[in-house]
Design a protein around this motif. Structure first.
Motif, short mmCIF file in Angstrom:
data_model
loop_
_atom_site.label_atom_id
_atom_site.label_comp_id
_atom_site.label_asym_id
_atom_site.label_seq_id
_atom_site.Cartn_x
_atom_site.Cartn_y
_atom_site.Cartn_z
N TYR A 182 -8.33 -7.40 0.70
CA TYR A 182 -7.67 -6.67 1.77
C TYR A 182 -7.59 -5.19 1.38
O TYR A 182 -7.12 -4.84 0.29
N TRP A 197 -5.45 -2.05 8.34
CA TRP A 197 -5.76 -3.05 7.32
C TRP A 197 -7.09 -3.71 7.67
O TRP A 197 -7.33 -4.07 8.83
N CYS A 252 -6.19 -1.39 2.65
CA CYS A 252 -5.48 -0.54 3.59
C CYS A 252 -6.21 0.79 3.68
O CYS A 252 -6.88 1.21 2.73
N LEU A 283 1.57 -5.47 4.42
CA LEU A 283 0.99 -6.47 5.32
C LEU A 283 1.57 -7.82 4.95
O LEU A 283 1.47 -8.23 3.79
N VAL A 338 2.42 -5.78 10.10
CA VAL A 338 2.39 -4.62 9.21
C VAL A 338 3.69 -3.84 9.40
O VAL A 338 4.14 -3.63 10.52
N CYS A 352 0.85 -1.18 0.00
CA CYS A 352 0.00 0.00 0.00
C CYS A 352 0.89 1.24 0.00
O CYS A 352 1.87 1.29 0.75
#
Lengths: 114, 111
Positions: free
Chosen positions: A88, A35, A90, A75, A64, A23
């Motif tokens: 997922y 997250w 962020c 992550l 993280v 991210c």
């Protein structure tokens, strides 16, 4: 202006291996990051967070990492399990905003193959 | 602890019709958020309430969207009239601090 970016739409890993989701952010005012994991037909659920005063936070299989100079966080999931297959997201926020507003990335779909 | 409740879970309407979504946050959570999540994108904040007052509605298309949080607990989000581009999942979240707790969302399809 996409302030939080997840440049990989999808990721596929083998069960037991490491999953790394990335991210990037552009706003230097962001000072906390979260997250979230999302299964189909469910709302996002909180996974792990990190404050900008730290560069690493660990919770079980999830870690993280935050690199403030690069405005990048990642992550790590070790070992990956089939149940980790999900989208997922962020998200980033700024304590100075006093609103608790979060800016979300586009999400990365993780598939863990048995 | 009961989570964030939302209803309905699914809604299909024709364009130009109106629709309303309901959210019941976690008990005691003062802050309530409505997000719009379009397929392939992350959640985008529409409006944020602190108790029954609006904190941020900068991303809410006020010509067609409205929201209220009477008595600082439940909230409703309304779209009138709906457009095709409003097809999305509408997520409600609540929080005490940084961590936000999300409901299951309402999937809206506008035909």
């Amino acid at each position: 202006d996409q302030q939080v970016k997840q440049n990989s739409p999808s990721l596929s890993v083998q069960e037991g291996r490491i999953s790394i989701l990335n991210c990037d952010y552009t706003n230097s005012m962001f000072d906390y990051f979260l997250w979230y994991k999302k299964y189909p037909a469910e709302g996002p659920t909180f996974l792990i967070s990190i404050s900008s005063i730290k560069d690493k936070n660990e919770d079980g299989r999830f870690t993280v990492f935050l690199n403030k100079s690069a405005k990048h966080l990642s992550l790590h999931i070790v070992p990956s399990q089939p149940g980790d297959s999900a989208v997922y997201f962020c998200a980033a926020g700024s304590g100075s905003s006093n609103t608790g507003k979060l800016i979300f990335g586009q999400g990365t779909t993780l598939q863990v193959k048995p | 602890e009961a989570g964030v409740a939302q209803s309905p879970r699914y809604k299909i309407i024709e364009k130009r019709q109106s629709v309303a979504f309901w959210c019941n946050p976690i008990s005691g959570h003062a802050t309530l958020y409505w997000y719009q999540q379009i397929l392939g994108q992350g959640p985008k904040l529409l409006i944020q309430f602190q108790n029954n007052g609006v904190v941020d509605d900068s991303q809410l298309p006020k010509d067609r969207f409205s929201a209220e949080r009477l008595k600082g607990v439940d909230s409703t989000l309304k779209i009138q009239p709906a457009k095709l581009e409003d097809s999305a999942v509408y997520l409600c979240a609540s929080s005490l601090a940084v961590k936000q707790y999300f409901g299951p969302g309402t999937r809206l399809t506008v035909t």
